[in-house]
Design an enzyme around this catalytic site. Sequence first.
Site, PDB file in Angstrom:
ATOM      1  N   ASP A  67      23.222  79.827  64.123  1.00  0.00           N
ATOM      2  CA  ASP A  67      23.366  80.317  65.499  1.00  0.00           C
ATOM      3  C   ASP A  67      22.807  81.719  65.702  1.00  0.00           C
ATOM      4  O   ASP A  67      22.483  82.414  64.734  1.00  0.00           O
ATOM      5  CB  ASP A  67      24.848  80.253  65.928  1.00  0.00           C
ATOM      6  CG  ASP A  67      25.797  80.651  64.796  1.00  0.00           C
ATOM      7  OD1 ASP A  67      25.375  81.389  63.903  1.00  0.00           O
ATOM      8  OD2 ASP A  67      26.955  80.208  64.816  1.00  0.00           O
ATOM      9  N   ASP A 136      39.547  79.619  66.275  1.00  0.00           N
ATOM     10  CA  ASP A 136      39.806  78.575  67.275  1.00  0.00           C
ATOM     11  C   ASP A 136      39.267  77.212  66.834  1.00  0.00           C
ATOM     12  O   ASP A 136      39.249  76.262  67.606  1.00  0.00           O
ATOM     13  CB  ASP A 136      39.226  78.982  68.650  1.00  0.00           C
ATOM     14  CG  ASP A 136      37.707  79.134  68.635  1.00  0.00           C
ATOM     15  OD1 ASP A 136      37.079  78.884  67.569  1.00  0.00           O
ATOM     16  OD2 ASP A 136      37.135  79.486  69.688  1.00  0.00           O
ATOM     17  N   HIS A 138      36.122  76.617  65.637  1.00  0.00           N
ATOM     18  CA  HIS A 138      34.679  76.363  65.784  1.00  0.00           C
ATOM     19  C   HIS A 138      33.948  76.343  64.450  1.00  0.00           C
ATOM     20  O   HIS A 138      34.342  77.010  63.495  1.00  0.00           O
ATOM     21  CB  HIS A 138      34.032  77.346  66.771  1.00  0.00           C
ATOM     22  CG  HIS A 138      33.916  78.768  66.312  1.00  0.00           C
ATOM     23  ND1 HIS A 138      34.269  79.836  67.117  1.00  0.00           N
ATOM     24  CD2 HIS A 138      33.473  79.331  65.163  1.00  0.00           C
ATOM     25  CE1 HIS A 138      34.028  80.971  66.456  1.00  0.00           C
ATOM     26  NE2 HIS A 138      33.554  80.689  65.286  1.00  0.00           N
ATOM     27  N   GLU A 143      32.431  75.610  70.153  1.00  0.00           N
ATOM     28  CA  GLU A 143      33.789  75.997  70.524  1.00  0.00           C
ATOM     29  C   GLU A 143      34.617  74.749  70.865  1.00  0.00           C
ATOM     30  O   GLU A 143      34.061  73.669  71.057  1.00  0.00           O
ATOM     31  CB  GLU A 143      33.729  76.938  71.739  1.00  0.00           C
ATOM     32  CG  GLU A 143      32.997  78.256  71.482  1.00  0.00           C
ATOM     33  CD  GLU A 143      33.801  79.247  70.628  1.00  0.00           C
ATOM     34  OE1 GLU A 143      34.612  78.827  69.807  1.00  0.00           O
ATOM     35  OE2 GLU A 143      33.591  80.463  70.809  1.00  0.00           O
TER      36      GLU A 143
HETATM   37  C1  F6R Z   1      28.482  82.302  62.099  1.00  0.00           C
HETATM   38  C2  F6R Z   1      29.196  81.134  62.587  1.00  0.00           C
HETATM   39  C3  F6R Z   1      30.653  81.175  62.879  1.00  0.00           C
HETATM   40  C4  F6R Z   1      31.489  81.919  61.827  1.00  0.00           C
HETATM   41  C5  F6R Z   1      32.947  81.965  62.246  1.00  0.00           C
HETATM   42  C6  F6R Z   1      33.802  82.710  61.248  1.00  0.00           C
HETATM   43  O1  F6R Z   1      27.107  82.018  61.903  1.00  0.00           O
HETATM   44  O2  F6R Z   1      28.588  80.144  62.793  1.00  0.00           O
HETATM   45  O3  F6R Z   1      31.126  79.857  62.974  1.00  0.00           O
HETATM   46  O4  F6R Z   1      31.349  81.281  60.601  1.00  0.00           O
HETATM   47  O5  F6R Z   1      33.056  82.567  63.501  1.00  0.00           O
HETATM   48  O6  F6R Z   1      33.449  84.058  61.248  1.00  0.00           O
HETATM   49  P1  F6R Z   1      33.996  85.048  60.128  1.00  0.00           P
HETATM   50  O7  F6R Z   1      33.389  84.580  58.847  1.00  0.00           O
HETATM   51  O8  F6R Z   1      33.441  86.390  60.511  1.00  0.00           O
HETATM   52  O9  F6R Z   1      35.462  84.954  60.140  1.00  0.00           O
END
Ligand code: F6R
Length: 260
Positions: A67, A136, A138, A143
């Site tokens: 992403d 959440d 994702h 989401e």
């Molecule tokens: C990042 C991504 C997100 C993160 C998720 C967890 O490329 O796709 O799904 O993996 O938001 O973020 P952290 O690791 O910062 O807790």
Amino acid sequence: MEVIIQPSPGDCAATGARIIGQLLKGKTEAVLGLATGSTPLPLYRELITMNQRGELDFSTVTSFNLDEYIGLQGDHPCSYRYFMEQELFKDINIEAERTHVPDGLAVDVSDHCRAYEQAIRDCGGIDLQILGLGTDGHIGFNEPGSSLGSRTRIKTLTGKTCEDNARFFESIEEVPRHCITMGVATIMECRQILLFAFGEAKAEIIAKAIEGPVSAMVPASVLQMHPEVKILIDDAAASCLEHADYYKEVFAGKPSWQCF
Ligand code: F6R
């Protein structure tokens, strides 16, 4: 779904790096799916060490990131392209032209998303995708409520994700509300998936994703339908799992030919 519970993020990272090492040694033109955020950092540090010791070669590896924020240029310090350059690419021998991150400044976002999907297909698909987990539920930036059949597209971040990610920005107002993300179906097509999650803050959502019903409201729960998923979590992230002892027993008793 194989749930691997280890004492620390470092132990999970070492296990994940060994699995990636096996893939790279068995396939010269491997295609990796990469994630950003805090979670993959110990893994990236492990991969860098292995690369610098000459144990892993990335020269023929292709990568696709999950992403990118819409509106951020690749050299913006909060963009995911910049993150990848700083945290992994600059320290390993990967070819710049083989690395792909969605373009946050794409003029025609739909067209760019279609081209991103096509580029993945042209490389023969993703062999191994690394995932973190949003509080959440994702994966990527899919989401809650994301279609389980979704492809790469624009998404709006939830308020919770903006709050969680505000730590990387000067203030929450600066967190872009829109992003481009691989879809749930794009992720499900990857041949192998490693999802990492660490710390108590991820414990409740890990339990929902692994032991709860499959639901678009917890996008990570769809991984229950994937035949080659490993969930690598530390004891803190495993603390709400009902069957944690069983998962540990399974892992401890793995036959040697299944070990990595
Ligand atoms: C990042 C991504 C997100 C993160 C998720 C967890 O490329 O796709 O799904 O993996 O938001 O973020 P952290 O690791 O910062 O807790």
